[in-house]
Write a protein that holds these residues in place. Structure first.
Motif, PDB file in Angstrom:
ATOM      1  N   GLU A  40       0.827  -1.209   0.000  1.00 25.23           N
ATOM      2  CA  GLU A  40       0.000   0.000   0.000  1.00 25.23           C
ATOM      3  C   GLU A  40       0.863   1.261   0.000  1.00 25.23           C
ATOM      4  OE1 GLU A  40      -2.590  -0.469   3.349  1.00 25.23           O
ATOM      5  OE2 GLU A  40      -4.016  -1.683   2.202  1.00 25.23           O
ATOM      6  N   PHE A  41       1.993   1.215   0.687  1.00 28.93           N
ATOM      7  CA  PHE A  41       2.908   2.358   0.701  1.00 28.93           C
ATOM      8  C   PHE A  41       3.481   2.617  -0.690  1.00 28.93           C
ATOM      9  CE2 PHE A  41       7.243   4.043   1.189  1.00 28.93           C
ATOM     10  CZ  PHE A  41       6.944   5.247   1.801  1.00 28.93           C
ATOM     11  N   ALA A  44       0.943   4.387  -2.662  1.00 26.38           N
ATOM     12  CA  ALA A  44       0.843   5.778  -2.216  1.00 26.38           C
ATOM     13  C   ALA A  44       2.016   6.595  -2.751  1.00 26.38           C
ATOM     14  CB  ALA A  44       0.798   5.840  -0.695  1.00 26.38           C
ATOM     15  N   LYS A  45       3.180   5.963  -2.807  1.00 29.38           N
ATOM     16  CA  LYS A  45       4.373   6.628  -3.318  1.00 29.38           C
ATOM     17  C   LYS A  45       4.207   6.964  -4.807  1.00 29.38           C
ATOM     18  CE  LYS A  45       8.729   7.138  -1.792  1.00 29.38           C
ATOM     19  NZ  LYS A  45       9.087   8.086  -0.792  1.00 29.38           N
ATOM     20  N   LYS A  47       1.428   7.625  -6.109  1.00 33.67           N
ATOM     21  CA  LYS A  47       0.243   8.496  -6.153  1.00 33.67           C
ATOM     22  C   LYS A  47      -0.894   7.864  -6.948  1.00 33.67           C
ATOM     23  CE  LYS A  47       2.874  12.601  -5.359  1.00 33.67           C
ATOM     24  NZ  LYS A  47       3.345  13.870  -5.816  1.00 33.67           N
ATOM     25  N   ARG A  48      -1.091   6.578  -6.720  1.00 34.67           N
ATOM     26  CA  ARG A  48      -2.198   5.847  -7.336  1.00 34.67           C
ATOM     27  C   ARG A  48      -3.051   5.236  -6.232  1.00 34.67           C
ATOM     28  NH1 ARG A  48       0.741   2.244 -11.993  1.00 34.67           N
ATOM     29  NH2 ARG A  48       1.432   3.967 -13.287  1.00 34.67           N
ATOM     30  N   ASN A  49      -4.286   4.943  -6.557  1.00 35.57           N
ATOM     31  CA  ASN A  49      -5.157   4.249  -5.620  1.00 35.57           C
ATOM     32  C   ASN A  49      -4.840   2.748  -5.660  1.00 35.57           C
ATOM     33  OD1 ASN A  49      -6.499   6.579  -4.921  1.00 35.57           O
ATOM     34  ND2 ASN A  49      -8.027   6.330  -6.517  1.00 35.57           N
TER      35      ASN A  49
END
Length: 73
Positions: A40-41, A44-45, A47-49
């Motif tokens: 999940e990180f 996030a890195k 910048k996507r869901n």
């Protein structure tokens, strides 16, 4: 998912009448938490869901891990 693993694992161990130890419950749960949080990180890195299929696949993998851990122990 770690909580799901703990619930399923403890239930399977009780049904199979085996001894439940803290190591067999906590260590895989921590590993599952770290792997899923890491994935999940990474999303996030970027910048996507996180894709919805990731939740389904991780749930199935957690169930398989709980069953395999019950059989091994």
């Amino acid at each position: 998912m770690s909580f799901v693993y703990i619930i399923i694992f403890v239930a399977l161990m009780l049904v199979s009448n085996k001894i439940i130890k803290m190591d067999t419950v906590a260590l895989p749960a921590i590993f599952i938490f770290l792997v899923i949080s890491g994935i999940e990180f990474m999303f996030a890195k970027l910048k996507r869901n996180v894709p919805q299929i990731f939740n389904i696949v991780s749930f199935i993998i957690v169930i398989i891990i709980a069953i395999v851990m019950t059989i091994i122990l």
